[in-house]
Design an enzyme around this catalytic site. Structure first.
Site, short mmCIF file in Angstrom:
data_model
loop_
_atom_site.label_atom_id
_atom_site.label_comp_id
_atom_site.label_asym_id
_atom_site.label_seq_id
_atom_site.Cartn_x
_atom_site.Cartn_y
_atom_site.Cartn_z
N SER A 118 55.60 90.28 -5.33
CA SER A 118 55.97 88.93 -5.74
C SER A 118 57.36 88.96 -6.33
O SER A 118 57.78 89.98 -6.88
CB SER A 118 54.98 88.41 -6.79
OG SER A 118 55.45 87.22 -7.39
N TYR A 162 50.29 90.10 -14.45
CA TYR A 162 50.69 89.83 -13.06
C TYR A 162 52.11 90.33 -12.81
O TYR A 162 52.36 91.05 -11.83
CB TYR A 162 50.60 88.33 -12.78
CG TYR A 162 50.97 87.96 -11.37
CD1 TYR A 162 50.07 88.12 -10.33
CD2 TYR A 162 52.23 87.43 -11.07
CE1 TYR A 162 50.40 87.79 -9.02
CE2 TYR A 162 52.57 87.08 -9.77
CZ TYR A 162 51.65 87.26 -8.75
OH TYR A 162 52.00 86.94 -7.46
#
Length: 257
Positions: free
Chosen positions: A150, A164
């Site tokens: 990401s 995350y």
């Protein structure tokens, strides 16, 4: 130079975790369009079966439901895949999770769940599938491992998604380390760092497309074709000489962070 087959995946087999929806489904559809035989895995069997049925209109798509957040699920997925195929050409480690909470209230459960699935599982699933990935791989036609990271692992997102961000940054570096080992077995390892794509995980892009697009230099969120194109490039002959790097597919978001 013959470039007519440069992006073809004809005759190749692929396994995509988290393949029932979102980015995983985009990649699965792209691979099928280029001639690959695709196996998709997801934790929810009903959703996985339904997606495989839908995508079978484009080619051979097989559902292998599994929860790859733990070793038992990883081993079960490998066993299930092995009942169908004796080797694997492309592995896409896409299954992932996110968790948001204030710094002072961030729970251990929100750390362990996310880090285990986003960073630990790609390593151990690749480890378990290494013999199948190496079996048919050659220097001229390597197998591929693609980790879905990401942009939050590259530049800081103002949202308080600590585990995350850390897990995706870790996955990007893990991709480099894995690549140096796996290439010895003719397995090319890379990663993709998506930006804003409409998905269950990125509900802002899904539900507030115009507002999100206004903050992106390209002035739009990513399309299914954008993600499919990036994955096809890395999975095909076109990406054979890209090793250990992370392809950022974000319309320029990280340039402004």
């Amino acid at each position: 130079m013959n470039t007519t087959q440069l992006f073809s995946l004809k005759g190749r087999t692929a396994l995509i975790t988290g393949g029932s929806r979102g980015i995983g489904r985009m990649i699965a559809e792209g691979f099928l369009s280029q001639g690959a035989k695709v196996y998709i895995s997801a934790r929810k069997a009903e959703a996985c079966d339904a997606t495989a049925k839908d995508l079978s209109a484009l080619g051979t798509c097989v559902s292998l439901p599994a929860d790859v957040s733990g070793m038992a699920g990883i081993q079960g997925l490998v066993a299930a895949y092995s009942q169908h195929e004796s080797q694997l050409d492309i592995l896409v480690n896409n299954a992932g999770a996110a968790w948001g909470a204030d710094f002072d209230e961030f729970p251990e459960s929100g750390w362990d769940k996310v880090v285990n699935l986003n960073m630990k599982s790609p390593f151990f699933l690749t480890q378990a599938l290494k013999p199948l990935l190496a079996k048919g791989a050659t220097a001229e036609k390597p197998s591929k491992v693609i980790n879905v990271a990401s942009i939050d692992g590259i530049a800081v997102n103002p949202l308080e998604t600590y585990s995350y961000a850390a897990s995706k940054a870790g996955l990007i570096h893990l991709t480099k380390r894995m690549a140096t080992h796996l290439i010895q077995h003719h397995i090319v390892t890379t990663a993709i760092a998506p930006g804003a794509f409409a998905s269950e995980m990125n509900r802002a892009a899904r539900d507030h497309e115009e507002a999100v697009a206004a903050r992106i230099p390209a002035k739009r969120i990513g399309s299914d074709e954008d993600m499919a194109g990036a994955a096809i490039f890395l999975a095909s002959r076109a990406g054979d000489y890209v090793l250990g790097h992370t392809l950022v597919v974000d319309g320029g978001v990280v340039l402004g962070r």
